[in-house]
Every structure is written in C-alpha cells, then in structure tokens.
Design a protein around this motif. Structure first.
Motif, PDB file in Angstrom:
ATOM      1  N   LYS A  39     -30.142  -0.334  17.535  1.00 49.68           N
ATOM      2  CA  LYS A  39     -29.490  -0.896  16.339  1.00 49.68           C
ATOM      3  C   LYS A  39     -28.855  -2.246  16.643  1.00 49.68           C
ATOM      4  CE  LYS A  39     -28.295   3.566  14.327  1.00 49.68           C
ATOM      5  NZ  LYS A  39     -27.249   4.597  14.411  1.00 49.68           N
ATOM      6  N   ASP A  40     -28.441  -2.428  17.915  1.00 45.20           N
ATOM      7  CA  ASP A  40     -27.736  -3.658  18.303  1.00 45.20           C
ATOM      8  C   ASP A  40     -28.669  -4.816  18.652  1.00 45.20           C
ATOM      9  OD1 ASP A  40     -25.293  -2.661  17.912  1.00 45.20           O
ATOM     10  OD2 ASP A  40     -24.866  -2.195  20.020  1.00 45.20           O
ATOM     11  N   ILE A  41     -29.975  -4.610  18.569  1.00 49.89           N
ATOM     12  CA  ILE A  41     -30.903  -5.700  18.921  1.00 49.89           C
ATOM     13  C   ILE A  41     -30.635  -6.913  18.027  1.00 49.89           C
ATOM     14  CG2 ILE A  41     -33.337  -6.395  18.726  1.00 49.89           C
ATOM     15  CD1 ILE A  41     -34.093  -3.691  19.869  1.00 49.89           C
ATOM     16  N   ASP A  42     -30.598  -8.085  18.643  1.00 48.76           N
ATOM     17  CA  ASP A  42     -30.384  -9.322  17.887  1.00 48.76           C
ATOM     18  C   ASP A  42     -31.735  -9.762  17.305  1.00 48.76           C
ATOM     19  OD1 ASP A  42     -30.074 -11.883  17.013  1.00 48.76           O
ATOM     20  OD2 ASP A  42     -29.017 -12.608  18.807  1.00 48.76           O
ATOM     21  N   GLY A  96     -34.344  -4.767  10.951  1.00 47.78           N
ATOM     22  CA  GLY A  96     -35.444  -5.569  10.393  1.00 47.78           C
ATOM     23  C   GLY A  96     -36.709  -5.457  11.220  1.00 47.78           C
ATOM     24  N   ARG A  97     -37.395  -6.578  11.335  1.00 47.62           N
ATOM     25  CA  ARG A  97     -38.707  -6.603  12.011  1.00 47.62           C
ATOM     26  C   ARG A  97     -38.599  -7.589  13.175  1.00 47.62           C
ATOM     27  NH1 ARG A  97     -43.416  -9.510  10.055  1.00 47.62           N
ATOM     28  NH2 ARG A  97     -45.301  -8.609  10.969  1.00 47.62           N
ATOM     29  N   PRO A  98     -38.161  -7.103  14.356  1.00 50.16           N
ATOM     30  CA  PRO A  98     -37.892  -8.033  15.459  1.00 50.16           C
ATOM     31  C   PRO A  98     -39.117  -8.860  15.857  1.00 50.16           C
ATOM     32  CG  PRO A  98     -37.069  -5.836  15.977  1.00 50.16           C
ATOM     33  CD  PRO A  98     -37.885  -5.705  14.729  1.00 50.16           C
ATOM     34  N   LYS A  99     -38.814 -10.065  16.342  1.00 49.09           N
ATOM     35  CA  LYS A  99     -39.873 -10.942  16.859  1.00 49.09           C
ATOM     36  C   LYS A  99     -40.247 -10.469  18.260  1.00 49.09           C
ATOM     37  CE  LYS A  99     -38.422 -15.294  14.660  1.00 49.09           C
ATOM     38  NZ  LYS A  99     -37.737 -14.719  13.523  1.00 49.09           N
ATOM     39  N   GLY A 306     -43.374  -6.359  37.204  1.00 44.79           N
ATOM     40  CA  GLY A 306     -43.418  -7.244  38.370  1.00 44.79           C
ATOM     41  C   GLY A 306     -42.888  -8.621  38.000  1.00 44.79           C
ATOM     42  N   TYR A 307     -43.562  -9.681  38.477  1.00 44.93           N
ATOM     43  CA  TYR A 307     -43.112 -11.040  38.172  1.00 44.93           C
ATOM     44  C   TYR A 307     -43.616 -11.450  36.800  1.00 44.93           C
ATOM     45  CZ  TYR A 307     -41.570 -11.245  42.931  1.00 44.93           C
ATOM     46  OH  TYR A 307     -40.901 -10.975  44.088  1.00 44.93           O
ATOM     47  N   THR A 308     -42.772 -12.184  36.085  1.00 45.88           N
ATOM     48  CA  THR A 308     -43.117 -12.551  34.706  1.00 45.88           C
ATOM     49  C   THR A 308     -42.395 -13.834  34.313  1.00 45.88           C
ATOM     50  OG1 THR A 308     -42.954 -11.810  32.400  1.00 45.88           O
ATOM     51  CG2 THR A 308     -41.248 -11.022  33.872  1.00 45.88           C
ATOM     52  N   ILE A 309     -42.943 -14.472  33.270  1.00 48.83           N
ATOM     53  CA  ILE A 309     -42.234 -15.632  32.712  1.00 48.83           C
ATOM     54  C   ILE A 309     -41.415 -15.182  31.494  1.00 48.83           C
ATOM     55  CG2 ILE A 309     -43.886 -17.359  33.509  1.00 48.83           C
ATOM     56  CD1 ILE A 309     -45.057 -17.317  30.641  1.00 48.83           C
ATOM     57  N   ASP A 310     -41.458 -13.886  31.226  1.00 48.45           N
ATOM     58  CA  ASP A 310     -40.784 -13.317  30.064  1.00 48.45           C
ATOM     59  C   ASP A 310     -39.263 -13.415  30.221  1.00 48.45           C
ATOM     60  OD1 ASP A 310     -40.030 -11.838  27.922  1.00 48.45           O
ATOM     61  OD2 ASP A 310     -40.889  -9.940  28.619  1.00 48.45           O
ATOM     62  N   GLU A 311     -38.620 -14.077  29.249  1.00 48.27           N
ATOM     63  CA  GLU A 311     -37.165 -14.264  29.338  1.00 48.27           C
ATOM     64  C   GLU A 311     -36.400 -13.289  28.466  1.00 48.27           C
ATOM     65  OE1 GLU A 311     -36.560 -18.275  28.102  1.00 48.27           O
ATOM     66  OE2 GLU A 311     -37.081 -19.073  30.081  1.00 48.27           O
ATOM     67  N   ALA A 312     -37.140 -12.419  27.747  1.00 54.48           N
ATOM     68  CA  ALA A 312     -36.474 -11.561  26.762  1.00 54.48           C
ATOM     69  C   ALA A 312     -35.443 -10.656  27.430  1.00 54.48           C
ATOM     70  CB  ALA A 312     -37.514 -10.730  26.022  1.00 54.48           C
ATOM     71  N   GLN A 313     -34.342 -10.443  26.709  1.00 54.48           N
ATOM     72  CA  GLN A 313     -33.263  -9.574  27.201  1.00 54.48           C
ATOM     73  C   GLN A 313     -33.535  -8.115  26.873  1.00 54.48           C
ATOM     74  OE1 GLN A 313     -29.931 -10.768  28.441  1.00 54.48           O
ATOM     75  NE2 GLN A 313     -31.377 -12.397  28.934  1.00 54.48           N
ATOM     76  N   THR A 314     -34.484  -7.908  25.939  1.00 52.75           N
ATOM     77  CA  THR A 314     -34.751  -6.541  25.481  1.00 52.75           C
ATOM     78  C   THR A 314     -36.232  -6.234  25.609  1.00 52.75           C
ATOM     79  OG1 THR A 314     -32.931  -6.658  23.910  1.00 52.75           O
ATOM     80  CG2 THR A 314     -34.623  -5.010  23.450  1.00 52.75           C
ATOM     81  N   LEU A 315     -36.510  -5.060  26.169  1.00 57.82           N
ATOM     82  CA  LEU A 315     -37.887  -4.577  26.292  1.00 57.82           C
ATOM     83  C   LEU A 315     -37.895  -3.153  25.739  1.00 57.82           C
ATOM     84  CD1 LEU A 315     -40.786  -4.583  27.801  1.00 57.82           C
ATOM     85  CD2 LEU A 315     -39.559  -3.512  29.648  1.00 57.82           C
ATOM     86  N   ILE A 316     -38.736  -2.898  24.752  1.00 56.39           N
ATOM     87  CA  ILE A 316     -38.837  -1.526  24.225  1.00 56.39           C
ATOM     88  C   ILE A 316     -40.131  -0.917  24.746  1.00 56.39           C
ATOM     89  CG2 ILE A 316     -38.861  -0.048  22.184  1.00 56.39           C
ATOM     90  CD1 ILE A 316     -37.508  -2.244  20.631  1.00 56.39           C
ATOM     91  N   PRO A 327     -29.625  -5.272  26.730  1.00 57.51           N
ATOM     92  CA  PRO A 327     -28.436  -5.818  27.389  1.00 57.51           C
ATOM     93  C   PRO A 327     -27.429  -4.721  27.774  1.00 57.51           C
ATOM     94  CG  PRO A 327     -29.026  -7.157  25.503  1.00 57.51           C
ATOM     95  CD  PRO A 327     -29.912  -5.948  25.461  1.00 57.51           C
ATOM     96  N   GLN A 328     -27.456  -3.587  27.062  1.00 57.19           N
ATOM     97  CA  GLN A 328     -26.497  -2.509  27.388  1.00 57.19           C
ATOM     98  C   GLN A 328     -26.942  -1.646  28.561  1.00 57.19           C
ATOM     99  OE1 GLN A 328     -27.769  -3.166  24.414  1.00 57.19           O
ATOM    100  NE2 GLN A 328     -26.383  -2.665  22.735  1.00 57.19           N
ATOM    101  N   GLY A 329     -28.240  -1.550  28.800  1.00 56.19           N
ATOM    102  CA  GLY A 329     -28.673  -0.694  29.901  1.00 56.19           C
ATOM    103  C   GLY A 329     -30.143  -0.346  29.860  1.00 56.19           C
TER     104      GLY A 329
END
Ligand SMILES: C[S@@+](CC[C@H](N)C(=O)[O-])C[C@H]1O[C@@H](n2cnc3c(N)ncnc32)[C@H](O)[C@@H]1O
Ligand code: SF4
Length: 448
Positions: A39-42, A96-99, A306-316, A327-329
């Motif tokens: 629910k807290d996803i930006d 909503g519909r996250p990017k 592994g190694y990535t260029i992905d900067e996202a803080q959230t992975l589902i 970001p919470q865990g």
C-alpha cells in the motif's frame, strides 16, 4: 599461479544478493505486513517485478534452483492459474497502476511455459502495471527448449534480454551434469532470439563441475566468444547435497579439489577478460554493454538476480520462493509449490518469511552493496548519507586488519578498496560489515 591467499577467505560467507541475507529472514513477516508495504508503494517511482517459474523439462544434477520436473501439463496449468490470481491479489493493495522499469522472469526455466501461457501472464501484468518506455524485460532461457512461437511471443511483449543457461560446452562434462546441449543447439537458440529482435544475450557458465579441465574451460570460452553474448555470468558450482540431494550424483565423477577449482576459476576469468570487462565478483560484460557502462560510472546495483543497472527501491516477486524487496524490508514467498498453490487459492499472498529493515541495516546494506559492486567504499561518506557517523564501524576495520596485511584490501582512513587481482575477496570483505553473519553458520559452499 599462487592462489594461497584464497585460504584466507571464509568459504561460508554469503553472496550478498541482499543484506540482511535470506537465512536471517524470519516468519514474523507475513502476508498482513507485506500488504501494508504494498500500500505504501510510491506510484511516482518505477518499480521492478520478478516472476519465478518453478518448472524445467529435465533436472540438471548440479542444479541449486527452486524447480520441479513434472509429468504432464496439469501442474504447470495450475501454476499459471495461480500466478494470474497472485497478480490480481497484489493489485488489491497497490496504489493505482505502478510504473515498471524492470521485469525479470526466472526459474526454473520460464521457457517451460508455452507462448500462450506467457501471453496470459504478460497480459495480466500489463493490466496491473504500466511498463514504461524502454523498460528492461528479461527472461532466463533453457536453450534446449526454445521454439519460434515462444521467441515471437517474447518479441511481441517487448522482451529485450535473454539469459541462456550454457554452463559448459564439453560433451563429457555435459553428460556428467545430465544436460546435453551441443554447441549447434545453443547457437540455434541464440539465432532464434536475435532474429526475433531480442539482441541482448547473456550466458551463464559454471566452473567447479566434474571432468572440467583447463582445456575444456578453454574450449567452452572459445565457443562462447564465437556466439558473442553481451554478458557472461561465471558462477562457481555450489555443491550443497544436503539441500539438493540430486547433486550427490556428481560425486560419482569426482569433484575438483579446492586447488583445481581455483585454477579453473582463474583460468576462466583470465580468458573472459580478453573479451569482456569484469564486473563485481562473477560477471563479465562487453565494454559498451549497459552493465559495463554502469560499473564504470559506479552506478551498478546488486539484487536477487545478481548485478543490475536497476535502481528501483521496490521489487515485487510472484511465484513460489520469490523475494520481494521494499524500502521497509524483504518478504519471501512460500517456497514449496504445493503450499504456495494452496495459499494463493485461499486468497492469501503466501508470504512465509522476511525481515523489516532497521536504519542500521540500510546503512550496512549500502556499504556492502558498494563493496560487492565497486570493490571499494568510503564508509564515512555512506554513513553521512545515512545521517550516521563512521566510528561505529571501527570493529569492522579491525576485523579487516589481517586481510589488509595480506594485500586483500587497502585501507586509507575510512576508505577501503580491493585490488583488481583480489576481486574474489569482495564477499569476505563485505562480511566484516555484516552484523548477522556468524562464521560457523553452514549455509554456503566454496569461497571461490
Ligand atoms: C534458473 S537457471 C537458468 C535458466 C535455465 N533454467 C537454464 O538452466 O538454462 C540459473 C543459473 O543458475 C546457475 N546454477 C544452477 N545451479 C547452480 C549451482 N548449484 N551452483 C552455482 N550455480 C548454479 C546456472 O548457471 C544456471 O544457468
Ligand atoms: S534447466 Fe536450469 S533451473 Fe532447470 S534444472 Fe537445469 S539449471 Fe536448474
């Protein structure tokens, strides 16, 4: 070459695809907590997605992955039905519909799914998320089971990177690992992908397998170079037969000794470095590949893939065993396929374990990520970025004193750096900053 410095490394240090690492997740993190994290996803910040497909056609004896060999199609169809339901369940909690900037299908073998099954997952993901222009959509592929209907479906949905499990081209090594895939078969899969427009190709190679020799590794890398993948991941075979029983089969052929394993690793690395830039502890990329560019700019990251260029803080993550990160865990799905099916059918998110991050975890995670990605870190700068002071890490520097004396790490004030020819020490150097790691834990296999 003298590899005696390797004996200084603790064989059991983690690979730090996360910090804290998965053995420290606990069952107090369950679906209810994860619902709140979702629910807290930006919605303004792009996120990443991972789909775990836990099926293969045949079991490789060395395999350490979460996968199943099933008779008939019913278990795959049941998985498909439930993964679609799981996406719908997650949608209930999303703002909503996250990017989405990165989507990764791993396994198992995602190409165990038919083109039609893949279409259904992609359709549902598109309805739930907005895949942004230029998003990376990557798939792990078993090159023995790839057809044009699949590659055409992948291309239609914008798949732009494929990681092929190659491991070793030597016919005798392939027999020993129960994975026969002649050069022409792998070349055919690469050709199909490239013809479909999926031009970013990665290969996975393994060292430390039975019957491998310097000559066989030489030939495997020569054949790899002929097919010109953009990236190569060179993994050391992790022998954990107490967890993966079928790995015992490999012992019949005899596994390389610690010394032989180190020789295979260093030979493979030196051959790959003639064609690729080394990245972190186990990746290689062409100089113009985005991973190599990010490494030079110190913008590399490390996640469960592994190694990535992905900067996202959230992975589902979707599918059994997948680990989500917010970001919470961290929150890990039920790893057993049958139990995961049951949970999803009961309308639950199937979170079994995880960990909520404390500020000190986030700081240590940032330090460890820099060591693993860039072979060095300015501890003071990272501590200040986290509004903390570096003095708390004095005991970590003390722990590194013997490594520094042996030339495995250079220490200048609060900065530390690992010499180029000692990059394989990065895991052990990182472990000095790991507040959870107990040296006697037996979760890991060989240091190299
Ligand atoms: C999910 S598989 C890749 C896709 C597909 N299943 C395949 O094998 O072609 C992920 C990779 O993990 C690596 N791997 C599997 N078991 C391993 C082990 N015991 N130790 C180290 N690496 C392993 C292999 O290099 C493999 O290609
Ligand atoms: S194909 Fe990949 S996931 Fe499947 S058994 Fe082999 S290594 Fe494991």
């Amino acid at each position: 070459m003298d590899h005696s410095w390797l004996t200084l490394l603790d064989a059991r240090v983690p690979r730090y695809t996360s910090y804290p690492t998965a053995p420290h997740f606990h069952p107090r993190i369950g679906s209810a907590i994860f619902e709140n994290w979702l629910k807290d996803i930006d919605p303004q910040k792009p996120i990443s997605l991972y789909v775990h497909v836990p099926f293969c056609y045949q079991l490789c004896w060395y395999c350490g992955c979460n996968t199943h060999i099933v008779k008939g199609e019913r278990p795959v169809e049941l998985f498909l039905k439930n993964v679609l339901k799981e996406i719908a369940l997650v949608q209930r909690y999303l703002p909503g519909r996250p990017k989405v900037s990165h989507l990764h299908f791993g396994g198992g073998s995602p190409n165990r799914l038919t083109a039609d099954q893949f279409d259904q997952i992609m359709l549902q993901l598109h309805q739930t998320f907005e895949l942004i222009e230029g998003a990376e959509i990557a798939l792990e592929i078993d090159p023995r089971h790839l057809g044009h209907l699949q590659t055409e479906a992948y291309a239609r949905w914008g798949v732009n990177r494929a990681s092929l499990g190659v491991q070793d081209f030597d016919p005798e090594v392939q027999k020993a690992m129960n994975r026969i895939q002649p050069f022409d078969m792998v070349a055919g899969a690469v050709d199909l992908l490239r013809k479909a427009g999926i031009t970013a190709i990665n290969f996975d190679l393994l060292y430390g397998l039975p019957l491998q020799t310097i000559d066989s590794i030489h030939a495997t890398i020569e054949q790899t170079v002929l097919l010109s993948p953009d990236r190569v991941a060179l993994f050391g075979y992790a022998h954990v037969p107490w967890i993966k029983k079928q790995q015992k089969t490999l012992e019949r052929f005899g596994l390389p000794s610690v010394q032989q394993r180190a020789e295979l690793a260093f030979y493979a690395r030196s051959e790959l470095e003639k064609h690729y830039e080394p990245i972190g502890i186990d990746h290689f990329a062409k100089a113009d590949d985005s991973l190599a560019v990010a490494a030079r700019k110190k913008q590399l990251h490390r996640n469960f893939q592994g190694y990535t260029i992905d900067e996202a803080q959230t992975l589902i993550a979707f599918g059994p065993s997948g680990i989500s990160s917010t970001p919470q865990g961290f929150a890990q799905k039920e790893p057993e396929l049958a139990a995961w099916n049951q949970c999803i059918e009961a309308g639950q998110l199937a979170i079994r374990r995880g960990i909520a991050l404390q500020p000190s975890d986030r700081l240590r995670s940032a330090i460890i990520e820099q060591i693993m990605c860039h072979l060095g870190v300015d501890v003071e700068a990272v501590a200040r970025e986290h509004s903390q002071t570096p003095e708390q890490f004095l005991p970590c520097f003390d722990r590194l004193a013997s490594f520094a004396a042996q030339g495995l790490v250079r220490i200048e004030g609060w900065r530390l750096s690992i010499p180029e020819n000692r990059r394989l020490a990065a895991r052990s150097v990182s472990a000095a900053f790991d507040a959870y790691f107990q040296p006697e834990e037996n979760h890991h296999s060989a240091a190299v």
